[in-house]
Write a protein that holds these residues in place. Structure first.
Motif, PDB file in Angstrom:
ATOM      1  N   PHE A  53       0.826  -1.199   0.000  1.00 13.84           N
ATOM      2  CA  PHE A  53       0.000   0.000   0.000  1.00 13.84           C
ATOM      3  C   PHE A  53       0.867   1.259   0.000  1.00 13.84           C
ATOM      4  O   PHE A  53       0.672   2.168  -0.807  1.00 13.84           O
ATOM      5  N   PHE A  54       1.836   1.306   0.905  1.00 12.72           N
ATOM      6  CA  PHE A  54       2.691   2.490   0.995  1.00 12.72           C
ATOM      7  C   PHE A  54       3.605   2.608  -0.222  1.00 12.72           C
ATOM      8  O   PHE A  54       3.865   3.715  -0.712  1.00 12.72           O
ATOM      9  N   ALA A  55       4.095   1.469  -0.741  1.00  8.49           N
ATOM     10  CA  ALA A  55       4.954   1.506  -1.926  1.00  8.49           C
ATOM     11  C   ALA A  55       4.168   1.984  -3.139  1.00  8.49           C
ATOM     12  O   ALA A  55       4.676   2.756  -3.967  1.00  8.49           O
ATOM     13  N   ALA A  56       2.922   1.533  -3.269  1.00  7.94           N
ATOM     14  CA  ALA A  56       2.092   1.933  -4.402  1.00  7.94           C
ATOM     15  C   ALA A  56       1.787   3.430  -4.365  1.00  7.94           C
ATOM     16  O   ALA A  56       1.621   4.065  -5.413  1.00  7.94           O
ATOM     17  N   GLN A  57       1.738   4.000  -3.157  1.00 16.15           N
ATOM     18  CA  GLN A  57       1.496   5.433  -3.027  1.00 16.15           C
ATOM     19  C   GLN A  57       2.636   6.260  -3.604  1.00 16.15           C
ATOM     20  O   GLN A  57       2.459   7.433  -3.942  1.00 16.15           O
ATOM     21  N   ARG A  58       3.816   5.649  -3.736  1.00 16.81           N
ATOM     22  CA  ARG A  58       4.977   6.371  -4.257  1.00 16.81           C
ATOM     23  C   ARG A  58       4.994   6.421  -5.787  1.00 16.81           C
ATOM     24  O   ARG A  58       5.824   7.110  -6.374  1.00 16.81           O
ATOM     25  N   ILE A  59       4.108   5.661  -6.417  1.00 20.90           N
ATOM     26  CA  ILE A  59       4.026   5.722  -7.878  1.00 20.90           C
ATOM     27  C   ILE A  59       3.442   7.075  -8.280  1.00 20.90           C
ATOM     28  O   ILE A  59       2.362   7.455  -7.825  1.00 20.90           O
ATOM     29  N   GLU A  60       4.165   7.788  -9.110  1.00 18.16           N
ATOM     30  CA  GLU A  60       3.691   9.105  -9.540  1.00 18.16           C
ATOM     31  C   GLU A  60       2.513   8.929 -10.496  1.00 18.16           C
ATOM     32  O   GLU A  60       2.634   8.280 -11.544  1.00 18.16           O
ATOM     33  N   PRO A  61       1.346   9.488 -10.158  1.00 19.80           N
ATOM     34  CA  PRO A  61       0.176   9.331 -11.035  1.00 19.80           C
ATOM     35  C   PRO A  61       0.416   9.945 -12.410  1.00 19.80           C
ATOM     36  O   PRO A  61       1.094  10.968 -12.543  1.00 19.80           O
ATOM     37  N   MET A  62      -0.137   9.298 -13.431  1.00 21.80           N
ATOM     38  CA  MET A  62      -0.007   9.805 -14.791  1.00 21.80           C
ATOM     39  C   MET A  62      -0.797  11.100 -14.952  1.00 21.80           C
ATOM     40  O   MET A  62      -1.756  11.366 -14.229  1.00 21.80           O
ATOM     41  N   GLN A  63      -0.378  11.896 -15.909  1.00 18.88           N
ATOM     42  CA  GLN A  63      -1.017  13.173 -16.212  1.00 18.88           C
ATOM     43  C   GLN A  63      -1.576  13.140 -17.640  1.00 18.88           C
ATOM     44  O   GLN A  63      -1.017  12.462 -18.512  1.00 18.88           O
ATOM     45  N   PRO A  64      -2.624  13.894 -17.943  1.00 17.28           N
ATOM     46  CA  PRO A  64      -3.433  14.660 -16.999  1.00 17.28           C
ATOM     47  C   PRO A  64      -4.369  13.749 -16.207  1.00 17.28           C
ATOM     48  O   PRO A  64      -4.620  12.608 -16.605  1.00 17.28           O
ATOM     49  N   HIS A  65      -4.881  14.263 -15.093  1.00 16.61           N
ATOM     50  CA  HIS A  65      -5.775  13.483 -14.253  1.00 16.61           C
ATOM     51  C   HIS A  65      -7.154  13.331 -14.901  1.00 16.61           C
ATOM     52  O   HIS A  65      -7.541  14.127 -15.761  1.00 16.61           O
ATOM     53  N   PHE A  66      -7.864  12.303 -14.475  1.00 12.82           N
ATOM     54  CA  PHE A  66      -9.269  12.157 -14.836  1.00 12.82           C
ATOM     55  C   PHE A  66     -10.023  11.744 -13.571  1.00 12.82           C
ATOM     56  O   PHE A  66      -9.421  11.293 -12.590  1.00 12.82           O
ATOM     57  N   LYS A  67     -11.334  11.897 -13.587  1.00 12.02           N
ATOM     58  CA  LYS A  67     -12.141  11.653 -12.404  1.00 12.02           C
ATOM     59  C   LYS A  67     -12.852  10.306 -12.508  1.00 12.02           C
ATOM     60  O   LYS A  67     -13.375   9.959 -13.567  1.00 12.02           O
ATOM     61  N   ILE A  68     -12.871   9.577 -11.384  1.00 11.22           N
ATOM     62  CA  ILE A  68     -13.504   8.258 -11.354  1.00 11.22           C
ATOM     63  C   ILE A  68     -14.424   8.144 -10.152  1.00 11.22           C
ATOM     64  O   ILE A  68     -14.178   8.748  -9.095  1.00 11.22           O
ATOM     65  N   THR A  69     -15.498   7.403 -10.316  1.00 11.35           N
ATOM     66  CA  THR A  69     -16.352   7.054  -9.191  1.00 11.35           C
ATOM     67  C   THR A  69     -16.773   5.602  -9.336  1.00 11.35           C
ATOM     68  O   THR A  69     -16.636   5.006 -10.410  1.00 11.35           O
ATOM     69  N   PHE A  70     -17.274   5.036  -8.243  1.00 13.65           N
ATOM     70  CA  PHE A  70     -17.682   3.634  -8.208  1.00 13.65           C
ATOM     71  C   PHE A  70     -19.128   3.553  -7.747  1.00 13.65           C
ATOM     72  O   PHE A  70     -19.557   4.311  -6.880  1.00 13.65           O
ATOM     73  N   ALA A  71     -19.873   2.613  -8.313  1.00 16.15           N
ATOM     74  CA  ALA A  71     -21.280   2.458  -7.933  1.00 16.15           C
ATOM     75  C   ALA A  71     -21.669   0.974  -8.036  1.00 16.15           C
ATOM     76  O   ALA A  71     -21.247   0.281  -8.957  1.00 16.15           O
ATOM     77  N   PRO A  72     -22.436   0.458  -7.078  1.00 16.20           N
ATOM     78  CA  PRO A  72     -23.047   1.176  -5.949  1.00 16.20           C
ATOM     79  C   PRO A  72     -22.138   1.300  -4.723  1.00 16.20           C
ATOM     80  O   PRO A  72     -22.494   1.956  -3.747  1.00 16.20           O
ATOM     81  N   GLU A  73     -20.938   0.674  -4.747  1.00 16.17           N
ATOM     82  CA  GLU A  73     -20.033   0.729  -3.608  1.00 16.17           C
ATOM     83  C   GLU A  73     -18.728   1.399  -4.001  1.00 16.17           C
ATOM     84  O   GLU A  73     -18.310   1.336  -5.157  1.00 16.17           O
ATOM     85  N   ARG A  74     -18.078   2.011  -3.039  1.00 15.44           N
ATOM     86  CA  ARG A  74     -16.767   2.595  -3.280  1.00 15.44           C
ATOM     87  C   ARG A  74     -15.686   1.527  -3.104  1.00 15.44           C
ATOM     88  O   ARG A  74     -15.725   0.741  -2.161  1.00 15.44           O
ATOM     89  N   ALA A  75     -14.745   1.474  -4.027  1.00 10.41           N
ATOM     90  CA  ALA A  75     -13.638   0.518  -3.923  1.00 10.41           C
ATOM     91  C   ALA A  75     -12.738   0.890  -2.750  1.00 10.41           C
ATOM     92  O   ALA A  75     -12.314   2.036  -2.633  1.00 10.41           O
ATOM     93  N   ARG A  76     -12.450  -0.084  -1.905  1.00  9.61           N
ATOM     94  CA  ARG A  76     -11.559   0.133  -0.771  1.00  9.61           C
ATOM     95  C   ARG A  76     -10.104  -0.075  -1.202  1.00  9.61           C
ATOM     96  O   ARG A  76      -9.823  -0.683  -2.233  1.00  9.61           O
ATOM     97  N   PRO A  77      -9.150   0.365  -0.398  1.00  6.42           N
ATOM     98  CA  PRO A  77      -7.732   0.271  -0.786  1.00  6.42           C
ATOM     99  C   PRO A  77      -7.210  -1.141  -0.987  1.00  6.42           C
ATOM    100  O   PRO A  77      -6.181  -1.319  -1.629  1.00  6.42           O
ATOM    101  N   TRP A  78      -7.873  -2.160  -0.428  1.00  2.15           N
ATOM    102  CA  TRP A  78      -7.372  -3.523  -0.611  1.00  2.15           C
ATOM    103  C   TRP A  78      -7.815  -4.134  -1.934  1.00  2.15           C
ATOM    104  O   TRP A  78      -7.426  -5.237  -2.259  1.00  2.15           O
ATOM    105  N   TYR A  79      -8.620  -3.426  -2.699  1.00  3.77           N
ATOM    106  CA  TYR A  79      -8.964  -3.879  -4.040  1.00  3.77           C
ATOM    107  C   TYR A  79      -7.932  -3.333  -5.026  1.00  3.77           C
ATOM    108  O   TYR A  79      -7.511  -2.176  -4.942  1.00  3.77           O
ATOM    109  N   LEU A  80      -7.547  -4.149  -5.986  1.00  2.00           N
ATOM    110  CA  LEU A  80      -6.480  -3.806  -6.913  1.00  2.00           C
ATOM    111  C   LEU A  80      -6.765  -2.528  -7.686  1.00  2.00           C
ATOM    112  O   LEU A  80      -5.852  -1.744  -7.967  1.00  2.00           O
TER     113      LEU A  80
END
Length: 319
Positions: A53-80
């Motif tokens: 989890f902490f190592a993955a946080q160090r990956i620099e996100p690609m640019q430009p950003h885009f917006k995402i949402t999940f339905a009907p549930e929000r994906a938790r951090p333990w999902y890939l």
């Protein structure tokens, strides 16, 4: 670590805790009812996950950003998808009307959910046609894509068969002698001999992550043959689809994902050592991972590969 990381904990921490009931001897997952005992192995798995989890946080996100949402549930951090979408440049928003990508996300075998009614113009919908990942539907799609029959009739079939729950991710399979009286809620399939030629005491699952219906990475998961239906691996390795499958087999895996409407997720592929044929025995649209047993550098490599594929898919690159 980016300065966004503390906000992840501040906004998500309480949400995560609501997913569990904490007891004296273990915790209960509210969604599935599964009980997870406190044990050295569980603690080791949790520790390994936090390292990822902490190592993955160090990956620099690609640019430009885009917006995402999940339905009907929000994906938790333990999902890939959580780490992959972040690395792909996605920023989470609550309102589907403000999202560039809306992903159907419900950790359930049957998910007959329609997309939100208010959507952004040209919003990308993901997995909304994937409503049934039951073992019966997986076997049907396997036969359609590969021409290889997995399901058997326990009343008329003679020989050994796998009996397991219709429900996804139950890990409750067992081998039974047929003919036998079928048990309600259980399915019966042929026994795929996926033992390793070099070591018949080990079976080998080819967990294949797909994006846009196409195989992107393969996790070779090996476990003792006596624990073939459990998720307790003795060895996990990362491979490319081209290393594990022929071009025809890669197309057949893609055909399977189209059969069940899976645009993002993972499929469990088994190769029968007696005839060399492939069988898909499980499909998951809310894939967790990478597998705990994989080394951390390869987990990051897999995350990067998946994030590029996911970004290309949702942004329409190559289409």
């Amino acid at each position: 670590m980016t300065d966004a990381t503390p906000r992840v904990f501040q906004t998500s921490g309480k949400v995560w805790l609501k997913d569990f009931e904490f007891g004296l001897t273990g915790l209960k997952v509210r969604k599935t009812g599964a009980h997870v005992p406190y044990s050295p192995s569980v603690i080791a798995q949790v520790t390994a996950w936090f390292r990822y989890f902490f190592a993955a946080q160090r990956i620099e996100p690609m640019q430009p950003h885009f917006k995402i949402t999940f339905a009907p549930e929000r994906a938790r951090p333990w999902y890939l998808i959580w780490a992959v979408s972040r690395a792909a440049g996605a920023k989470y928003v609550k309102d589907a009307a403000d999202a560039d990508v809306v992903m159907h996300f419900e950790d359930a075998t049957y998910s007959p959910n329609d997309p939100p009614t208010k959507l952004k113009a040209n919003a990308k919908l993901v997995n909304f046609t994937c409503r049934d990942v039951s073992k019966t539907n997986v076997a049907r799609a396997c036969a359609a894509a590969f021409g290889n029959t997995l399901a058997v009739d326990p009343v008329t079939f003679t020989g050994l068969a796998v009996e397991k729950s219709e429900i996804n991710a139950a890990h409750d399979g067992r081998i039974v002698q047929c003919p036998t009286k079928p048990v309600p809620g259980r399915v019966y399939q042929r026994v795929v001999d996926n033992r390793m030629p070099s070591d018949l005491n080990l079976v080998e699952d080819l967990r294949t992550s797909t994006v846009g219906g196409k195989p992107v990475v393969v996790f070779i998961k090996r476990r003792e043959v006596t624990k073939r239906f459990l998720n307790t691996n003795v060895d996990v390795q990362l491979r490319t689809p081209e290393e594990m499958f022929t071009a025809e087999e890669i197309e057949q895996i893609s055909a399977f994902t189209r059969e069940i409407g899976l645009e993002w997720g993972g499929v469990d592929v088994l190769r029968d050592r007696t005839d060399g044929k492939l069988y898909i025995v499980d499909a998951n649209k809310t894939d967790m991972g990478p597998p705990i047993g994989l080394n951390l550098p390869d987990k990051i490599v897999a995350t990067r590969r998946l994030s590029k594929a996911f970004r290309d898919f949702v942004r329409g690159a190559g289409n």
